[in-house]
Scaffold this motif. Structure first.
Motif, short mmCIF file in Angstrom:
data_model
loop_
_atom_site.label_atom_id
_atom_site.label_comp_id
_atom_site.label_asym_id
_atom_site.label_seq_id
_atom_site.Cartn_x
_atom_site.Cartn_y
_atom_site.Cartn_z
N SER A 1 -13.77 11.57 2.49
CA SER A 1 -13.89 10.24 3.49
C SER A 1 -13.60 8.88 2.74
CB SER A 1 -15.36 10.24 3.71
OG SER A 1 -16.33 10.20 2.47
N LEU A 2 -12.90 8.98 1.61
CA LEU A 2 -12.81 7.61 1.18
C LEU A 2 -11.32 7.18 1.45
CD1 LEU A 2 -13.79 5.66 -1.11
CD2 LEU A 2 -12.21 6.74 -2.72
N MET A 3 -11.30 6.63 2.77
CA MET A 3 -10.00 6.50 3.46
C MET A 3 -9.54 4.81 3.12
SD MET A 3 -9.47 9.36 4.84
CE MET A 3 -8.35 8.99 5.95
N GLY A 4 -8.18 4.74 3.04
CA GLY A 4 -7.81 3.44 2.84
C GLY A 4 -6.87 3.06 3.90
N VAL A 5 -6.28 2.05 3.69
CA VAL A 5 -5.25 1.23 4.65
C VAL A 5 -3.90 1.57 4.29
CG1 VAL A 5 -4.85 -0.95 5.88
CG2 VAL A 5 -7.19 -0.51 5.19
N GLU A 6 -2.99 1.77 5.23
CA GLU A 6 -1.59 2.07 4.71
C GLU A 6 -1.11 0.54 4.74
OE1 GLU A 6 1.67 4.72 4.69
OE2 GLU A 6 -0.65 5.13 5.25
N VAL A 7 -0.32 0.42 3.57
CA VAL A 7 0.40 -0.79 3.08
C VAL A 7 1.91 -0.52 3.55
CG1 VAL A 7 1.29 -2.04 1.08
CG2 VAL A 7 -1.22 -1.07 1.17
N THR A 8 2.56 0.42 3.47
CA THR A 8 3.87 0.51 3.72
C THR A 8 3.99 0.13 5.37
OG1 THR A 8 4.40 2.18 2.16
CG2 THR A 8 5.78 2.26 3.85
N GLY A 9 4.97 -0.57 5.81
CA GLY A 9 5.24 -0.72 7.16
C GLY A 9 4.16 -1.91 7.69
N SER A 10 3.28 -2.44 6.96
CA SER A 10 2.08 -3.35 7.58
C SER A 10 2.68 -4.69 7.51
CB SER A 10 0.87 -3.24 6.73
OG SER A 10 0.94 -3.40 5.52
N THR A 11 1.81 -5.46 8.16
CA THR A 11 2.42 -6.99 8.30
C THR A 11 1.52 -7.91 6.82
OG1 THR A 11 2.77 -6.73 10.51
CG2 THR A 11 2.63 -8.86 9.67
N LEU A 12 2.25 -8.45 6.22
CA LEU A 12 1.58 -9.46 4.99
C LEU A 12 2.03 -10.74 5.58
CD1 LEU A 12 0.49 -10.05 2.57
CD2 LEU A 12 2.97 -9.95 1.36
N GLY A 13 0.97 -11.62 5.78
CA GLY A 13 1.20 -13.08 5.95
C GLY A 13 0.95 -13.84 4.58
N ILE A 14 1.94 -14.75 4.25
CA ILE A 14 1.98 -15.25 2.96
C ILE A 14 1.52 -16.78 3.30
CG2 ILE A 14 2.83 -15.94 0.86
CD1 ILE A 14 4.67 -13.52 0.92
N ILE A 15 0.52 -17.46 2.91
CA ILE A 15 0.21 -18.91 3.18
C ILE A 15 0.62 -19.37 1.81
CG2 ILE A 15 -1.63 -20.42 3.70
CD1 ILE A 15 -3.52 -18.21 4.70
N GLY A 16 1.58 -20.29 1.95
CA GLY A 16 2.19 -20.86 0.77
C GLY A 16 3.46 -20.41 0.25
N MET A 17 4.64 -20.41 0.51
CA MET A 17 5.94 -19.78 0.19
C MET A 17 6.42 -20.79 -0.82
SD MET A 17 7.22 -16.88 0.83
CE MET A 17 7.78 -16.10 2.14
N GLY A 18 5.81 -21.09 -1.82
CA GLY A 18 6.42 -21.76 -2.98
C GLY A 18 6.99 -20.67 -3.95
N GLU A 19 7.01 -20.83 -5.27
CA GLU A 19 7.80 -19.80 -6.06
C GLU A 19 6.72 -18.71 -6.22
OE1 GLU A 19 9.29 -19.63 -10.83
OE2 GLU A 19 8.56 -21.70 -9.92
N VAL A 20 5.44 -18.73 -6.37
CA VAL A 20 4.71 -17.63 -6.45
C VAL A 20 4.68 -16.68 -5.19
CG1 VAL A 20 2.45 -16.76 -6.42
CG2 VAL A 20 3.10 -18.42 -8.07
N GLY A 21 4.67 -17.53 -4.00
CA GLY A 21 4.62 -16.77 -2.66
C GLY A 21 5.84 -16.21 -2.23
N TYR A 22 7.18 -16.82 -2.79
CA TYR A 22 8.34 -16.04 -2.39
C TYR A 22 8.38 -14.69 -3.34
CZ TYR A 22 13.14 -15.58 -1.49
OH TYR A 22 14.38 -15.15 -0.92
N LYS A 23 7.92 -14.72 -4.76
CA LYS A 23 7.79 -13.55 -5.66
C LYS A 23 6.95 -12.42 -5.04
CE LYS A 23 9.90 -15.14 -9.28
NZ LYS A 23 11.00 -14.57 -10.15
N ILE A 24 5.86 -12.97 -4.23
CA ILE A 24 5.05 -11.85 -3.51
C ILE A 24 5.90 -11.34 -2.36
CG2 ILE A 24 3.11 -11.60 -2.16
CD1 ILE A 24 1.74 -13.84 -3.81
N ALA A 25 6.75 -12.20 -1.81
CA ALA A 25 7.40 -11.54 -0.76
C ALA A 25 8.60 -10.54 -1.20
CB ALA A 25 7.97 -12.65 0.01
#
Length: 329
Positions: free
Chosen positions: A142-166
């Motif tokens: 019953s320990l169910m997680g959330v699918e990461v692949t194909g999901s939508t990521l919103g990045i607040i702040g697309m500076g150097e760190v934000g872009y690396k996350i992208a």
């Protein structure tokens, strides 16, 4: 020779908030260092010698009382990118240079952001606790997680760190939205498959994961509060690797308790550490780490090297590579 080296004030070597012993040679190779506790034993003797103040993990604090005891100070060299812990106009008004260390913290911070996202989505900490519990005799389905692949990521702040996350998120085939003060070029957007959201509200409504990667400024303080959290999907997960003050923690507690959002993963809080009775510490849908975004040996080494390079330039009267000035200077 040792006596020819300029003097520098540091927090300490070792300890919870001090410089790693194995990296302290980066400082001592170029500076004669004195630790804050020793300095306070005789500031009248030591103060006039100090030409550089090195700030590591926000210590020593560059307060007027301390700066007033350092009449020969030429530079405040701070480790990391954020400068919300220093009074830039005041330091500049003293004729003292201020420098930070951009460009060397982004990879490790972005790595941690992805680690927090994955750990929270897949409930890795809870899984570990079950796996090592001496009372566990069978594994839960019953320990169910959330699918990461194909999901939508919103990045607040697309500076150097934000872009690396992208960049990292692209590897998980995530749909990337971002909201930032400055829009990236079309080429940069296409390289990571990111789409710009004019409205923060639009990003919050559409995202399965929301990562905060902004600098702390008067404009970003309290950026995410009751209203913003209410716009997010009830299945969404919030990740914060910027500063604790960007997020209204009382509003976050209510959102997590009520199911307004699914979960949160935070490397930063306000204050740090949180009081031991803070409600965030008792919520099962919160993952907390102790502000370790830049805590890797290689990153710490690069930070120290850049701090020393900035400080040496200032002491020698040369242009400081990473000088920070007050706005409009």
């Amino acid at each position: 020779m040792e006596e020819d080296k300029p003097w520098a004030l540091i927090s300490e070597v070792g300890g919870e908030c001090g410089y790693l012993q194995e990296l302290s040679h980066i400082l001592t190779q170029h500076f004669r260092i004195i630790c804050y506790k020793e300095f306070l034993q005789n500031p009248a003797l030591h103060g006039p010698k100090i030409q550089a103040l090195f700030i590591w993990k926000f210590l020593p604090e560059a307060e007027p009382a301390l700066l007033g005891m350092l009449p020969s100070l030429k530079v405040v060299a701070s480790g990391g990118v954020g400068i919300d812990h220093v009074d830039v106009p005041y330091i500049n008004s003293l004729g003292v240079k201020l420098a930070n260390t951009p460009g060397v913290v982004s990879d490790s911070t972005a790595d941690l952001a992805m680690g927090l996202l994955l750990a929270s989505a897949r409930r890795i900490l809870e899984g570990n606790q079950i796996a090592v519990d001496p009372m566990t005799t069978s594994l839960p389905g019953s320990l169910m997680g959330v699918e990461v692949t194909g999901s939508t990521l919103g990045i607040i702040g697309m500076g150097e760190v934000g872009y690396k996350i992208a960049q990292r998120s692209k590897g998980f085939e995530m749909k990337i939205l971002y909201h930032s003060r400055t829009k990236r070029s079309v080429a940069e957007e296409q390289a990571v498959g990111a789409s710009y959201c004019e409205s923060l509200s639009d990003l919050l409504r559409r995202s399965d994961f929301v990562t905060i990667a902004v600098k702390l400024t008067p404009d970003t303080t309290g950026l995410i509060g009751h209203r913003e959290l209410s716009l997010m999907k009830p299945t969404a997960i919030l990740i914060n690797i910027s500063r604790g003050q960007v997020l209204d923690q009382d509003a976050l507690v209510k959102a997590l308790q009520s199911g307004t959002i699914r979960a949160a993963a935070l490397d930063v809080t306000h204050p740090e550490p949180l009081p031991r009775d803070h409600p965030l510490l008792g919520l099962p849908n919160v993952l907390l780490t102790p502000h370790i975004g830049i805590n890797t040996y290689s990153t710490a080494e690069r930070i120290l090297e850049k701090m020393v390079k900035n400080a040496l330039a200032a002491v020698k009267g040369l242009p400081v590579p990473n000088e920070v000035k007050q706005p409009n200077c």
